[in-house]
Design a protein around this motif. Structure first.
Motif, PDB file in Angstrom:
ATOM      1  N   MET A 148     -12.161  -6.406   7.158  1.00  0.00           N
ATOM      2  CA  MET A 148     -12.347  -8.249   7.197  1.00  0.00           C
ATOM      3  C   MET A 148     -12.553  -8.538   6.028  1.00  0.00           C
ATOM      4  O   MET A 148     -12.429 -10.077   5.510  1.00  0.00           O
ATOM      5  CB  MET A 148     -11.916  -8.014   8.379  1.00  0.00           C
ATOM      6  N   LYS A 149     -13.667  -8.025   6.302  1.00  0.00           N
ATOM      7  CA  LYS A 149     -14.831  -8.527   5.458  1.00  0.00           C
ATOM      8  C   LYS A 149     -15.630  -8.500   4.085  1.00  0.00           C
ATOM      9  O   LYS A 149     -15.195 -10.120   3.506  1.00  0.00           O
ATOM     10  CB  LYS A 149     -16.268  -8.228   5.624  1.00  0.00           C
ATOM     11  N   HIS A 150     -14.157  -7.148   3.025  1.00  0.00           N
ATOM     12  CA  HIS A 150     -13.957  -7.834   2.431  1.00  0.00           C
ATOM     13  C   HIS A 150     -12.565  -8.375   1.665  1.00  0.00           C
ATOM     14  O   HIS A 150     -12.664  -9.283   0.291  1.00  0.00           O
ATOM     15  CB  HIS A 150     -13.301  -5.806   1.769  1.00  0.00           C
ATOM     16  N   LEU A 151     -11.538  -8.539   2.853  1.00  0.00           N
ATOM     17  CA  LEU A 151     -10.471  -9.755   1.749  1.00  0.00           C
ATOM     18  C   LEU A 151     -10.788 -10.980   1.996  1.00  0.00           C
ATOM     19  O   LEU A 151     -11.101 -12.109   1.621  1.00  0.00           O
ATOM     20  CB  LEU A 151      -9.292  -9.776   3.317  1.00  0.00           C
ATOM     21  N   VAL A 152     -11.952 -11.674   3.032  1.00  0.00           N
ATOM     22  CA  VAL A 152     -12.769 -12.983   2.938  1.00  0.00           C
ATOM     23  C   VAL A 152     -13.202 -12.873   2.047  1.00  0.00           C
ATOM     24  O   VAL A 152     -13.249 -14.100   1.456  1.00  0.00           O
ATOM     25  CB  VAL A 152     -13.343 -12.615   4.298  1.00  0.00           C
ATOM     26  N   LEU A 153     -14.341 -12.111   1.437  1.00  0.00           N
ATOM     27  CA  LEU A 153     -14.927 -12.660   0.258  1.00  0.00           C
ATOM     28  C   LEU A 153     -14.565 -12.434  -1.236  1.00  0.00           C
ATOM     29  O   LEU A 153     -13.910 -12.648  -1.868  1.00  0.00           O
ATOM     30  CB  LEU A 153     -15.970 -10.835   0.048  1.00  0.00           C
TER      31      LEU A 153
END
Length: 103
Positions: free
Chosen positions: A1-6
């Protein structure tokens, strides 16, 4: 999820830096010879063949700032010195009125 937001943040950031072009619809001017416009110091960009880049509709891109809007209340043009208020034209050496008379 963090990677998608980033990833989304990075994509939005890159698009914001690109900005919109000056042509209608946000397009960028391009060269007819398919070369990339090269910036010139204190002059508009030029194509490799010396031509100016144009928008996709064939018109030159608008200048930054554009033309200033007309100021309200500009006085109407003053009448000329000839009969009927017309302006003189250049004859041979001295200006002449449209009816052929001199000033």
């Amino acid at each position: 999820m963090k990677h998608l937001v980033l990833f989304c943040f990075l994509l939005i950031s890159v698009e914001a830096q690109r900005g919109r072009g000056p042509c209608p619809g946000g397009g960028r001017p391009s060269c007819a010879d398919r070369s990339r416009p090269t910036p010139q110091r204190r002059k508009p960009p030029l194509c490799s063949n010396g031509a100016n880049p144009v928008c996709s509709d064939g018109n030159p891109p608008p200048r930054p700032g554009g033309n200033p809007p007309p100021r309200p209340g500009n006085p109407p043009p003053r009448p000329g010195p000839c009969d009927g208020g017309s302006q003189p034209m250049c004859g041979s050496m001295s200006p002449v009125c449209p009816d052929g008379s001199t000033l």
